[in-house]
Design a protein around this motif. Structure first.
Motif, short mmCIF file in Angstrom:
data_model
loop_
_atom_site.label_atom_id
_atom_site.label_comp_id
_atom_site.label_asym_id
_atom_site.label_seq_id
_atom_site.Cartn_x
_atom_site.Cartn_y
_atom_site.Cartn_z
N LEU A 209 0.83 -1.22 0.00
CA LEU A 209 0.00 0.00 0.00
C LEU A 209 0.86 1.26 0.00
CD1 LEU A 209 -2.71 -1.05 2.64
CD2 LEU A 209 -3.08 -0.75 0.18
N ASP A 210 2.17 1.08 0.18
CA ASP A 210 3.11 2.20 0.21
C ASP A 210 2.63 3.26 1.22
OD1 ASP A 210 5.31 3.71 -0.46
OD2 ASP A 210 4.39 4.61 -2.23
N LEU A 211 2.41 2.81 2.46
CA LEU A 211 1.79 3.68 3.47
C LEU A 211 2.72 4.84 3.86
CD1 LEU A 211 0.16 0.99 5.80
CD2 LEU A 211 -0.98 2.48 4.12
N ASP A 212 2.11 5.98 4.10
CA ASP A 212 2.86 7.16 4.56
C ASP A 212 2.98 7.16 6.08
OD1 ASP A 212 2.98 8.14 1.89
OD2 ASP A 212 0.89 8.78 2.10
N MET A 213 2.02 6.52 6.75
CA MET A 213 2.02 6.44 8.22
C MET A 213 1.57 5.03 8.59
SD MET A 213 -0.10 9.97 8.90
CE MET A 213 -1.32 9.64 7.66
N ILE A 214 2.19 4.48 9.63
CA ILE A 214 1.82 3.13 10.05
C ILE A 214 1.64 3.11 11.58
CG2 ILE A 214 2.50 0.69 10.12
CD1 ILE A 214 4.34 1.26 7.73
N GLY A 340 6.11 17.96 10.16
CA GLY A 340 6.50 16.55 10.11
C GLY A 340 5.77 15.79 9.02
N ASP A 341 5.71 16.39 7.83
CA ASP A 341 5.04 15.71 6.71
C ASP A 341 5.78 14.43 6.36
OD1 ASP A 341 2.92 17.47 6.28
OD2 ASP A 341 4.25 18.89 5.28
N SER A 342 5.09 13.55 5.63
CA SER A 342 5.66 12.24 5.34
C SER A 342 6.74 12.31 4.26
CB SER A 342 4.54 11.31 4.86
OG SER A 342 5.11 10.19 4.25
N PRO A 343 7.98 11.92 4.60
CA PRO A 343 9.02 11.86 3.57
C PRO A 343 8.67 10.82 2.51
CG PRO A 343 9.93 11.42 5.77
CD PRO A 343 8.44 11.50 5.92
N ASN A 344 7.85 9.85 2.87
CA ASN A 344 7.45 8.82 1.91
C ASN A 344 6.62 9.43 0.79
OD1 ASN A 344 7.42 5.98 1.24
ND2 ASN A 344 5.21 6.13 1.52
#
Ligand code: SAM
Length: 359
Positions: A209-214, A340-344
């Motif tokens: 799912l290439d999650l940005d947050m887990i 703190g945005d997602s680097p992903n």
């Protein structure tokens, strides 16, 4: 990391070999998301819920719960507190409450975005596409919805259909991605009937799912729920049931970091509930880079008891803020500045923008 390797680590019991896993995860965390720990102010805005999730203490069938829904003025007070504490994000979380209307939530999000520099994360359940789209247009940045287990038969047992419609969180996660949200999901660890193989597949699914947050945490039985009463579960084969332990939670945190190195991963309240003295810190040292201090007003906290003896249920926002900052500094990490945005997501978008539109 492939499936057999993930499964091998989940079954690993040798403390010396596990030290290697913790080291690998901590290194991946440092190299990909750095030493900053981002603070997300959590506001549990309502405990009304139309769902009957078999594990959750605020499900619709629990008549013992006193229900509350915060007013916009109360929520904005918490939002201002988040700004005062220097947080970069507020998370508005609730049961699936249709008293939180499409328009009401959109207006609230728009107001937060107009009045503050904060990122807004929503965690409001399995809402319709039109709601999710309206909230994104209003400025919501991120959405959290755990898929809880990727194993369909187990999922269906613990997520009863509603209005004749089968619950499908994976489909909603794809929709959230298409709408442009940073997408967060995760699972509970040790759900009755969850085997090592199912959990290994869950962790692979984070990558797919290439999650940005887990967000992952131990399942904690609530006595007023079907699962807590020993119903709604089908036992795993002998020796295959995943234990809902602290050690297993660290393994899943570490593996999540290795499978999705650039994701933002919180060290969760459920982990602190198992080990108040040091669970959050160990989580931060084994893959996590986010903490979610509660901003929920003290009078509402006991009413948002999704599982018993939830950590910090008797503290107020000021106490949580001071305590968590001190814990972060004590392990030699720094409190993150900014949203703190997602680097992903940033990496995904930079790759996408390099693909020629007219090859
Ligand atoms: N209604 C929203 C949703 O379903 O995503 C947000 C609120 S829900 C209470 C947030 C999370 O709490 C769930 O995704 C679940 O993983 C967790 N949770 C609920 N009951 C739990 C339990 N008994 N043990 C551990 N975690 C639990």
């Amino acid at each position: 990391m492939d499936y057999p390797e993930i499964l091998g680590w989940l079954r690993e019991t040798d403390p010396h070999r596990l030290d290697r896993l913790w080291e690998q995860a901590d290194r991946a965390r440092r190299e990909n998301v750095g030493d900053e720990v981002h603070l997300r102010g959590l506001i549990e805005v309502s405990n009304y819920c139309v769902r009957r999730c078999a594990y959750c203490g605020i499900g619709a069938d629990n008549q013992a719960v006193q229900r509350y829904r915060m007013t916009d003025a109360e929520i904005m007070d918490c939002v201002r507190q988040a700004v005062g504490f220097g947080y970069g994000t507020v998370v508005l979380q609730a049961g699936e409450d249709y008293g939180l209307t499409r328009r009401g939530v959109a207006d609230l999000v728009a107001r937060i975005k107009a009045d503050t520099p904060l990122a807004v994360t929503l965690s409001l359940g399995e809402r319709q596409s039109a709601d999710l789209a309206a909230w994104r247009r209003a400025g919501a940045d991120r959405y959290l919805l755990r898929f809880e287990t990727s194993r369909r038969d187990l999922y269906d047992r613990i997520h009863p259909s509603r209005d004749g419609r089968r619950s499908d969180r994976i489909a909603i996660l794809r929709e959230l991605r298409d709408l442009g949200y940073e997408v967060g999901s995760g699972v509970m660890i040790g759900i009755p009937g969850q085997t090592y193989e199912y959990l290994a597949r869950d962790i692979q699914t984070f990558g797919e799912l290439d999650l940005d947050m887990i967000g992952v945490g131990p399942y904690i039985p609530h006595p007023a729920t079907p699962l807590g009463r020993g119903e709604a579960s089908s036992p795993a084969r002998s020796g295959e049931q995943v234990p809902a332990t602290e050690a297993m939670t660290y393994k899943v945190l570490a593996l999540a970091r290795l499978v999705c190195p650039r994701a933002n991963i919180p060290s969760t309240t459920a982990l602190a509930t198992l080990n108040l003295a040091g669970g959050r810190e160990l989580g931060l040292c084994r893959g996590a880079n986010v903490i979610m201090p509660s901003l929920t007003p003290a009078e509402y906290r006991p009413m948002y008891e999704i599982y018993p003896d939830k950590a910090c249920i008797r503290e107020d926002a000021e106490q949580c803020h001071g305590c968590l900052r001190a814990r972060i500094h004590a392990i030699g990490r720094t409190v993150g500045a900014g949203r703190g945005d997602s680097p992903n997501r940033a990496a995904r978008e930079s790759v996408t923008s390099c693909v020629p539109s007219n090859p």
